[in-house]
Design a protein around this motif. Structure first.
Motif, PDB file in Angstrom:
ATOM      1  N   PHE A 181     -92.048 -21.436 -44.011  1.00 48.94           N
ATOM      2  CA  PHE A 181     -93.326 -21.961 -44.487  1.00 48.94           C
ATOM      3  C   PHE A 181     -93.561 -21.538 -45.932  1.00 48.94           C
ATOM      4  N   ASP A 182     -94.226 -22.413 -46.680  1.00 52.17           N
ATOM      5  CA  ASP A 182     -94.664 -22.101 -48.045  1.00 52.17           C
ATOM      6  C   ASP A 182     -96.082 -21.559 -47.949  1.00 52.17           C
ATOM      7  N   THR A 183     -96.250 -20.244 -48.149  1.00 56.33           N
ATOM      8  CA  THR A 183     -97.562 -19.608 -47.993  1.00 56.33           C
ATOM      9  C   THR A 183     -98.414 -19.701 -49.245  1.00 56.33           C
ATOM     10  N   SER A 184     -97.885 -20.293 -50.324  1.00 53.56           N
ATOM     11  CA  SER A 184     -98.700 -20.455 -51.535  1.00 53.56           C
ATOM     12  C   SER A 184     -99.698 -21.596 -51.371  1.00 53.56           C
ATOM     13  N   ARG A 185     -99.461 -22.462 -50.399  1.00 55.48           N
ATOM     14  CA  ARG A 185    -100.364 -23.591 -50.131  1.00 55.48           C
ATOM     15  C   ARG A 185    -101.462 -23.148 -49.163  1.00 55.48           C
ATOM     16  N   PHE A 229     -95.253 -26.222 -43.730  1.00 55.31           N
ATOM     17  CA  PHE A 229     -93.918 -26.137 -43.138  1.00 55.31           C
ATOM     18  C   PHE A 229     -92.895 -26.729 -44.108  1.00 55.31           C
ATOM     19  N   VAL A 230     -91.798 -26.012 -44.322  1.00 52.72           N
ATOM     20  CA  VAL A 230     -90.793 -26.435 -45.297  1.00 52.72           C
ATOM     21  C   VAL A 230     -89.521 -26.915 -44.613  1.00 52.72           C
ATOM     22  N   SER A 231     -88.962 -26.080 -43.742  1.00 49.91           N
ATOM     23  CA  SER A 231     -87.674 -26.462 -43.161  1.00 49.91           C
ATOM     24  C   SER A 231     -87.410 -25.679 -41.888  1.00 49.91           C
ATOM     25  N   GLU A 232     -86.468 -26.210 -41.098  1.00 50.05           N
ATOM     26  CA  GLU A 232     -86.026 -25.552 -39.865  1.00 50.05           C
ATOM     27  C   GLU A 232     -84.577 -25.141 -40.047  1.00 50.05           C
ATOM     28  N   GLY A 233     -84.303 -23.857 -39.766  1.00 52.00           N
ATOM     29  CA  GLY A 233     -82.949 -23.343 -39.932  1.00 52.00           C
ATOM     30  C   GLY A 233     -82.180 -23.315 -38.633  1.00 52.00           C
ATOM     31  N   ALA A 234     -80.987 -22.776 -38.704  1.00 51.66           N
ATOM     32  CA  ALA A 234     -80.100 -22.721 -37.538  1.00 51.66           C
ATOM     33  C   ALA A 234     -80.622 -21.734 -36.498  1.00 51.66           C
ATOM     34  N   GLU A 235     -80.204 -21.932 -35.249  1.00 55.64           N
ATOM     35  CA  GLU A 235     -80.550 -21.012 -34.171  1.00 55.64           C
ATOM     36  C   GLU A 235     -79.686 -19.764 -34.242  1.00 55.64           C
ATOM     37  N   GLU A 236     -80.286 -18.618 -33.963  1.00 52.74           N
ATOM     38  CA  GLU A 236     -79.507 -17.392 -33.834  1.00 52.74           C
ATOM     39  C   GLU A 236     -79.002 -17.272 -32.395  1.00 52.74           C
ATOM     40  N   ASP A 237     -78.075 -16.361 -32.177  1.00 50.18           N
ATOM     41  CA  ASP A 237     -77.576 -16.140 -30.825  1.00 50.18           C
ATOM     42  C   ASP A 237     -78.689 -15.590 -29.938  1.00 50.18           C
ATOM     43  N   ALA A 238     -78.615 -15.893 -28.638  1.00 51.62           N
ATOM     44  CA  ALA A 238     -79.594 -15.376 -27.694  1.00 51.62           C
ATOM     45  C   ALA A 238     -79.492 -13.858 -27.597  1.00 51.62           C
ATOM     46  N   VAL A 239     -80.629 -13.226 -27.359  1.00 52.24           N
ATOM     47  CA  VAL A 239     -80.691 -11.774 -27.216  1.00 52.24           C
ATOM     48  C   VAL A 239     -80.983 -11.449 -25.754  1.00 52.24           C
ATOM     49  N   GLY A 240     -80.136 -10.615 -25.146  1.00 50.44           N
ATOM     50  CA  GLY A 240     -80.346 -10.235 -23.754  1.00 50.44           C
ATOM     51  C   GLY A 240     -81.555  -9.349 -23.578  1.00 50.44           C
ATOM     52  N   ARG A 241     -82.018  -9.241 -22.344  1.00 51.70           N
ATOM     53  CA  ARG A 241     -83.226  -8.449 -22.077  1.00 51.70           C
ATOM     54  C   ARG A 241     -83.053  -6.988 -22.486  1.00 51.70           C
ATOM     55  N   GLN A 242     -81.860  -6.441 -22.261  1.00 53.20           N
ATOM     56  CA  GLN A 242     -81.653  -5.026 -22.579  1.00 53.20           C
ATOM     57  C   GLN A 242     -81.569  -4.774 -24.081  1.00 53.20           C
ATOM     58  N   ASP A 243     -81.310  -5.841 -24.864  1.00 56.67           N
ATOM     59  CA  ASP A 243     -81.162  -5.677 -26.310  1.00 56.67           C
ATOM     60  C   ASP A 243     -82.416  -6.052 -27.086  1.00 56.67           C
ATOM     61  N   ALA A 260     -92.369 -13.860 -34.200  1.00 50.22           N
ATOM     62  CA  ALA A 260     -92.186 -12.813 -35.208  1.00 50.22           C
ATOM     63  C   ALA A 260     -91.977 -13.493 -36.558  1.00 50.22           C
ATOM     64  N   VAL A 261     -92.788 -13.115 -37.550  1.00 52.60           N
ATOM     65  CA  VAL A 261     -92.779 -13.769 -38.861  1.00 52.60           C
ATOM     66  C   VAL A 261     -92.480 -12.727 -39.931  1.00 52.60           C
ATOM     67  N   ARG A 262     -91.596 -13.088 -40.855  1.00 55.85           N
ATOM     68  CA  ARG A 262     -91.238 -12.184 -41.956  1.00 55.85           C
ATOM     69  C   ARG A 262     -91.641 -12.850 -43.272  1.00 55.85           C
ATOM     70  N   TYR A 263     -92.479 -12.154 -44.041  1.00 56.45           N
ATOM     71  CA  TYR A 263     -92.876 -12.665 -45.352  1.00 56.45           C
ATOM     72  C   TYR A 263     -91.784 -12.336 -46.367  1.00 56.45           C
ATOM     73  N   LEU A 264     -91.416 -13.353 -47.162  1.00 60.70           N
ATOM     74  CA  LEU A 264     -90.294 -13.262 -48.089  1.00 60.70           C
ATOM     75  C   LEU A 264     -90.793 -13.307 -49.534  1.00 60.70           C
ATOM     76  N   PRO A 265     -89.981 -12.885 -50.469  1.00 58.88           N
ATOM     77  CA  PRO A 265     -90.370 -13.008 -51.881  1.00 58.88           C
ATOM     78  C   PRO A 265     -90.591 -14.479 -52.251  1.00 58.88           C
ATOM     79  N   GLY A 266     -91.477 -14.695 -53.216  1.00 57.44           N
ATOM     80  CA  GLY A 266     -91.724 -16.050 -53.669  1.00 57.44           C
ATOM     81  C   GLY A 266     -92.722 -16.811 -52.824  1.00 57.44           C
ATOM     82  N   GLU A 267     -93.621 -16.103 -52.147  1.00 56.53           N
ATOM     83  CA  GLU A 267     -94.706 -16.708 -51.370  1.00 56.53           C
ATOM     84  C   GLU A 267     -94.174 -17.685 -50.303  1.00 56.53           C
TER      85      GLU A 267
END
Length: 578
Positions: free
Chosen positions: A413-417, A422-436, A472-479
């Motif tokens: 997402f572009d948080t300067s607006r 919403f800007v783009s959708e990236g690739a899926e990461e591998d699934a994470v098991g319950r214990q991890d 879970a959201v991570r704020y990145l440089p460049g708004e």
């Protein structure tokens, strides 16, 4: 005699409809006088609202699920086939000595043309508003309830005197002057209010827009005005202790809570102004439980009750489900200024009413493209900053109970607006098991959880209202900000009722549906809910199908056994959920 009836049914060619050629053109049926089973009629075209158009009655009724096999005879050895319930109504309406003009949707609209249906739905407000009388035929196929007793009671009570307490005064006179028990009267009115007719969605506009309405079943008529007075006085005194008859208080309050009473009250309230002043999104929510044959009619059947801005809403029976959803949401966003906080809820409700799963939009490239053409603004709650926690007994126990979350794409997402775009959708990461999964807490709250992604201190949790999982959201440089995964939350508090800092995000419908799908449940939860729901529906069907096949102990045994099975299933369902 039997062979004669069969030849009568099969006689005549099917009527071929002529196209409607102008914006306000419609058809009227002329029901010719007669007696007996055969019904003769004519079908004519008119321009609505002109002097040449005869006075007519519009018929409001339930279609039924049987096939249209009953014949209406037109000149030239031509027939129109209708359902049995409509033919019964026409036989009761027909006069032995004079013809009458009627508007009936099943006959006056070419039911094989979706284009014509859309054209005529746009005229419904004027068709029903221009009718001399709207006749509400209350009987449905297979329903044999006698309402004559209810009609007599309502009419006598509403017209007992000219005061605003005529219903009360009438009941008191029966109770005290004559010592009569009113239980049978109130139960008859409750049966009237529980007829299937009142659950139909199309009747809402048919009755609300009518100048005058007459209720009829068989040969018994009742002016709707009397029923409005009756329900209006009940409503005005609903909180008065001991009003009317204490012994039958529960029954008359059930009458007041019925769909029939709500419609009567709406007619009364709308008489002082324009009944077509409502917003579509309010109407869809208010009447979501009423029934209709085609899913799209959950919206189209309410079209004429919307204000003049309804002309901006496209009515197309030929449209795909996704095109229809996009048009409706665009309409309420642009022309009704629906608050962002209600947009997601309305989207979910429409999907449910249209019997459409979000996965269908996302798996079909064409449908997904249409959904991506509409941008919506929806609110997101920011629950707070993430703080990674050391493993605890609570975390260990939680890992055994949580569902496995399927891989989640990243969403940027572009948080300067304002709102965040919403800007783009990236690739899926591998699934994470319950214990991890990573155990975390949210700063300055009692909320903790397990995240199916690699968290960092300072990440924040976003949550859509009414959903099960957080993002879970991570704020990145460049708004800019990036959704990096999903998380299970653990708290004793209902998060929908807690005030959190809210901000708005703008995203296309396809992305909203995908995020909502990810936020509501995991793949396992969806399958389990579906399986449990199907089992519950089977049990309901089983209970509905229990028939009285004899007398005495057998019926009692079947009923008690069925109820015990249902109770056991509910207990299992509650245990499973918890």
């Amino acid at each position: 005699m039997v062979s004669f009836r069969r030849s009568e049914q099969n006689a005549g060619s099917t009527y071929q409809y002529q196209n409607l050629t102008s914006q306000n053109e419609f058809r009227l049926i002329k029901l010719l006088p007669g007696v007996g089973d055969r019904l003769d009629c004519e079908l004519h075209h008119y321009i609505l609202g002109t002097d040449r158009c005869p006075q007519y009655r519009a018929i409001s009724y339930t279609w039924g699920d049987d096939a249209a096999r009953q014949a209406l005879h037109l000149p030239g050895n031509v027939v129109i086939r209708v359902r049995k319930n409509l033919k019964n109504a026409l036989r009761s309406i027909r006069d032995a000595q004079s013809s009458c003009w009627l508007w009936i949707d099943a006959i006056c609209i070419n039911q094989t043309s979706d284009r014509e249906k859309g054209h005529q739905v746009r005229l419904m407000a004027d068709i029903y508003g221009g009718a001399n009388v709207v006749l509400a035929w209350l009987q449905s196929a297979g329903e044999n309830t006698d309402v004559a007793k209810a009609f007599r009671f309502v009419q006598a009570a509403a017209n007992f005197d000219d005061t605003e307490h005529s219903v009360y005064n009438y009941c008191q006179s029966k109770l005290h002057a004559h010592g009569e028990d009113l239980g049978a009267d109130w139960r008859s009115v409750l049966k009237l209010c529980r007829l299937r007719y009142w659950s139909r969605k199309w009747i809402i506009q048919e009755l609300v827009l009518a100048r005058t309405v007459v209720l009829q079943l068989g040969t018994s008529p009742l002016p709707m005005a009397d029923f409005e007075i009756f329900c209006g006085q009940l409503n005005a005194n609903r909180d008065v202790e001991g009003y009317l008859d204490v012994r039958n208080g529960a029954v008359w309050k059930s009458v007041l809570a019925s769909a029939a009473a709500r419609l009567a009250l709406q007619r009364s309230e709308g008489r002082g102004g324009d009944p077509r002043s409502s917003n579509l999104h309010d109407l869809v929510v208010r009447y979501q439980n009423n029934e209709c044959r085609r899913p799209c009619d959950h919206v189209y059947a309410l079209y004429s009750l919307v204000g003049l801005h309804r002309t901006h809403l496209t009515i197309e029976y030929e449209d795909s489900d996704v095109k229809r959803l996009v048009d409706i949401l665009r309409f309420v966003q642009l022309h009704e200024r629906l608050q962002p906080s209600k947009m997601l809820g309305l989207t979910r409700l429409l999907l449910s009413l249209f019997h459409t799963r979000p996965e269908e939009f996302l798996q079909d490239p064409h449908k997904r493209g249409i959904a991506q053409s509409l941008n919506l603004v929806v609110p997101v709650s920011t629950l707070g900053s993430v703080e990674l926690q050391q493993e605890s007994a609570e975390a260990v126990a939680s890992r055994r109970s949580v569902g496995v979350l399927s891989p989640t794409p990243t969403f940027e997402f572009d948080t300067s607006r304002r709102p965040s775009l919403f800007v783009s959708e990236g690739a899926e990461e591998d699934a994470v098991g319950r214990q991890d999964m990573m155990y975390f807490g949210i700063v300055d709250t009692d909320i903790c959880g397990l995240a199916a992604c690699r968290l960092q201190n300072g990440d924040v949790m976003w949550r859509f209202r009414g959903t099960k999982y957080a993002f879970a959201v991570r704020y990145l440089p460049g708004e800019s900000a990036q959704i990096v995964g999903r998380a299970h939350l653990f708290t004793d508090v209902d998060l929908d009722n807690v005030r959190h800092r809210e901000h708005e995000v703008s995203l296309d419908l396809a992305t909203l549906l995908k995020l909502n799908l990810l936020a509501v449940s995991s793949a396992r939860d969806r399958k389990s809910d579906s399986d449990m729901g199907a089992t519950f529906e089977q049990l309901q069907a089983m209970l509905r199908d229990v028939k009285v096949v004899g007398r005495g102990r057998y019926n009692v045994f079947v009923l008690v056994t069925s109820m015990l099975i249902l109770c056991l299933f509910i207990v299992i369902l509650i245990e499973y959920r918890t």
